[in-house]
Design a protein around this motif. Structure first.
Motif, PDB file in Angstrom:
ATOM      1  N   SER A  38      91.730  50.622  81.977  1.00 51.11           N
ATOM      2  CA  SER A  38      92.729  51.650  81.657  1.00 51.11           C
ATOM      3  C   SER A  38      93.734  51.800  82.789  1.00 51.11           C
ATOM      4  O   SER A  38      94.933  51.919  82.542  1.00 51.11           O
ATOM      5  CB  SER A  38      92.052  52.995  81.386  1.00 51.11           C
ATOM      6  OG  SER A  38      91.328  52.948  80.196  1.00 51.11           O
ATOM      7  N   LEU A  41      95.937  48.570  82.913  1.00 53.06           N
ATOM      8  CA  LEU A  41      96.893  48.592  81.800  1.00 53.06           C
ATOM      9  C   LEU A  41      97.915  49.693  81.991  1.00 53.06           C
ATOM     10  O   LEU A  41      99.100  49.509  81.715  1.00 53.06           O
ATOM     11  CB  LEU A  41      96.155  48.826  80.481  1.00 53.06           C
ATOM     12  CG  LEU A  41      95.721  47.595  79.732  1.00 53.06           C
ATOM     13  CD1 LEU A  41      94.896  47.989  78.523  1.00 53.06           C
ATOM     14  CD2 LEU A  41      96.898  46.759  79.333  1.00 53.06           C
ATOM     15  N   GLY A  42      97.471  50.840  82.453  1.00 46.48           N
ATOM     16  CA  GLY A  42      98.385  51.953  82.684  1.00 46.48           C
ATOM     17  C   GLY A  42      99.463  51.600  83.682  1.00 46.48           C
ATOM     18  O   GLY A  42     100.647  51.869  83.464  1.00 46.48           O
ATOM     19  N   VAL A  80     102.402  55.740  77.319  1.00 43.89           N
ATOM     20  CA  VAL A  80     101.089  55.112  77.118  1.00 43.89           C
ATOM     21  C   VAL A  80     100.474  54.759  78.472  1.00 43.89           C
ATOM     22  O   VAL A  80      99.277  54.957  78.693  1.00 43.89           O
ATOM     23  CB  VAL A  80     101.198  53.875  76.190  1.00 43.89           C
ATOM     24  CG1 VAL A  80      99.878  53.127  76.124  1.00 43.89           C
ATOM     25  CG2 VAL A  80     101.632  54.297  74.794  1.00 43.89           C
ATOM     26  N   TYR A  83      99.135  57.864  80.037  1.00 42.80           N
ATOM     27  CA  TYR A  83      97.942  58.294  79.305  1.00 42.80           C
ATOM     28  C   TYR A  83      96.726  57.490  79.764  1.00 42.80           C
ATOM     29  O   TYR A  83      95.653  58.053  79.998  1.00 42.80           O
ATOM     30  CB  TYR A  83      98.157  58.125  77.799  1.00 42.80           C
ATOM     31  CG  TYR A  83      96.979  58.630  76.994  1.00 42.80           C
ATOM     32  CD1 TYR A  83      96.865  59.971  76.664  1.00 42.80           C
ATOM     33  CD2 TYR A  83      95.974  57.750  76.592  1.00 42.80           C
ATOM     34  CE1 TYR A  83      95.778  60.434  75.946  1.00 42.80           C
ATOM     35  CE2 TYR A  83      94.887  58.211  75.879  1.00 42.80           C
ATOM     36  CZ  TYR A  83      94.787  59.552  75.559  1.00 42.80           C
ATOM     37  OH  TYR A  83      93.701  60.008  74.858  1.00 42.80           O
ATOM     38  N   PHE A  84      96.874  56.175  79.875  1.00 42.38           N
ATOM     39  CA  PHE A  84      95.751  55.332  80.305  1.00 42.38           C
ATOM     40  C   PHE A  84      95.296  55.691  81.717  1.00 42.38           C
ATOM     41  O   PHE A  84      94.108  55.670  82.005  1.00 42.38           O
ATOM     42  CB  PHE A  84      96.135  53.853  80.245  1.00 42.38           C
ATOM     43  CG  PHE A  84      96.106  53.257  78.863  1.00 42.38           C
ATOM     44  CD1 PHE A  84      95.865  54.033  77.740  1.00 42.38           C
ATOM     45  CD2 PHE A  84      96.350  51.913  78.684  1.00 42.38           C
ATOM     46  CE1 PHE A  84      95.847  53.481  76.480  1.00 42.38           C
ATOM     47  CE2 PHE A  84      96.332  51.350  77.422  1.00 42.38           C
ATOM     48  CZ  PHE A  84      96.082  52.136  76.314  1.00 42.38           C
ATOM     49  N   HIS A  87      93.653  59.479  81.420  1.00 42.35           N
ATOM     50  CA  HIS A  87      92.454  59.645  80.586  1.00 42.35           C
ATOM     51  C   HIS A  87      91.571  58.405  80.702  1.00 42.35           C
ATOM     52  O   HIS A  87      91.581  57.546  79.832  1.00 42.35           O
ATOM     53  CB  HIS A  87      92.851  59.902  79.136  1.00 42.35           C
ATOM     54  CG  HIS A  87      93.671  61.134  78.960  1.00 42.35           C
ATOM     55  ND1 HIS A  87      93.121  62.387  78.995  1.00 42.35           N
ATOM     56  CD2 HIS A  87      95.002  61.314  78.797  1.00 42.35           C
ATOM     57  CE1 HIS A  87      94.075  63.291  78.846  1.00 42.35           C
ATOM     58  NE2 HIS A  87      95.226  62.665  78.724  1.00 42.35           N
ATOM     59  N   VAL A  90      88.955  57.050  77.880  1.00 37.39           N
ATOM     60  CA  VAL A  90      89.477  56.656  76.572  1.00 37.39           C
ATOM     61  C   VAL A  90      88.501  55.672  75.911  1.00 37.39           C
ATOM     62  O   VAL A  90      87.891  54.836  76.567  1.00 37.39           O
ATOM     63  CB  VAL A  90      90.895  56.055  76.706  1.00 37.39           C
ATOM     64  CG1 VAL A  90      90.877  54.743  77.432  1.00 37.39           C
ATOM     65  CG2 VAL A  90      91.562  55.896  75.364  1.00 37.39           C
ATOM     66  N   LEU A  95      91.831  52.731  72.881  1.00 36.32           N
ATOM     67  CA  LEU A  95      92.512  51.779  73.766  1.00 36.32           C
ATOM     68  C   LEU A  95      93.081  50.628  72.950  1.00 36.32           C
ATOM     69  O   LEU A  95      94.242  50.251  73.113  1.00 36.32           O
ATOM     70  CB  LEU A  95      91.542  51.248  74.826  1.00 36.32           C
ATOM     71  CG  LEU A  95      92.070  50.184  75.765  1.00 36.32           C
ATOM     72  CD1 LEU A  95      93.152  50.752  76.672  1.00 36.32           C
ATOM     73  CD2 LEU A  95      90.936  49.619  76.603  1.00 36.32           C
ATOM     74  N   ILE A  99      97.134  50.016  72.676  1.00 31.96           N
ATOM     75  CA  ILE A  99      97.705  48.778  73.221  1.00 31.96           C
ATOM     76  C   ILE A  99      98.180  47.877  72.089  1.00 31.96           C
ATOM     77  O   ILE A  99      99.215  47.217  72.199  1.00 31.96           O
ATOM     78  CB  ILE A  99      96.736  48.056  74.176  1.00 31.96           C
ATOM     79  CG1 ILE A  99      97.482  47.052  75.051  1.00 31.96           C
ATOM     80  CG2 ILE A  99      95.609  47.360  73.447  1.00 31.96           C
ATOM     81  CD1 ILE A  99      98.468  47.646  75.997  1.00 31.96           C
TER      82      ILE A  99
END
Length: 183
Positions: A38, A41-42, A80, A83-84, A87, A90, A95, A99
């Motif tokens: 997360s 990716l975030g 997004v 958010y990743f 949180h 998730v 997820l 994504i």
């Protein structure tokens, strides 16, 4: 000029290296926790969201529709991505859905940009990037409850392929700029 396209290829290349690196980490470290994924990716979505926002507000070479698409995609990437990062608990399904939706939208925008660009250098690279994003997004959307390992493999391969495509695009932009400067 220092503010012009002369530095754009460097930013694209840096984004390509970061994206490829994240993909490699995900593939090589398959037992990583969802929190780590997360965060990675975030960060990636946040970075590319900011780049898209900057392009949408500053790229005077594009038409209004393309600049608006960049701004919308940039805002989505930033939201997004944040958010990743925020949180970390998730779920795998959420997820995958988030994504997947982002990749589908990113792929559609890339394909629309390639279609609207006309015969310009790098158009095919943008189209390939769009197909990769769209395909990866659809795979993840249609398999949201698959195991984390499947998601990680798809995610890692997507990020590595997209990183390579971005690197090719950056190098092509560099070559085009040098030809324009000397021509």
């Amino acid at each position: 000029s220092p503010e012009g396209p002369g530095r754009a290829w460097i930013i694209m290349l840096a984004g390509a290296v970061i994206t490829f690196g994240f993909g490699l980490v995900v593939v090589v470290w398959p037992h990583a926790t969802l929190a780590v994924i997360s965060i990675l990716l975030g960060i990636q979505l946040l970075a590319f969201g900011l780049i898209a926002l900057i392009a949408g507000f500053t790229n005077s070479d594009q038409g209004g529709a393309m600049r608006t698409a960049d701004v919308v995609l940039g805002l989505l990437g930033v939201l997004v991505g944040l958010y990743f990062i925020r949180h970390l608990s998730v779920t795998v399904a959420l997820l995958a859905i988030l994504i997947g939706l982002y990749w589908v939208l990113h792929g559609i925008v890339d394909l629309l940009v390639a279609a609207a660009a006309g015969p310009v250098p790098g158009r095919w690279v943008k189209a390939v990037a769009g197909v990769i994003s769209l395909a990866a997004g659809l795979i993840v959307l249609f398999k949201p409850k698959e195991s984390l390992k499947f998601l990680l493999v798809v995610l890692g391969i997507y990020l590595m392929l997209y990183g390579l495509v971005l690197a090719l695009w950056a190098l092509q932009a560099r070559r085009f700029e040098r030809q324009a400067a000397h021509g």
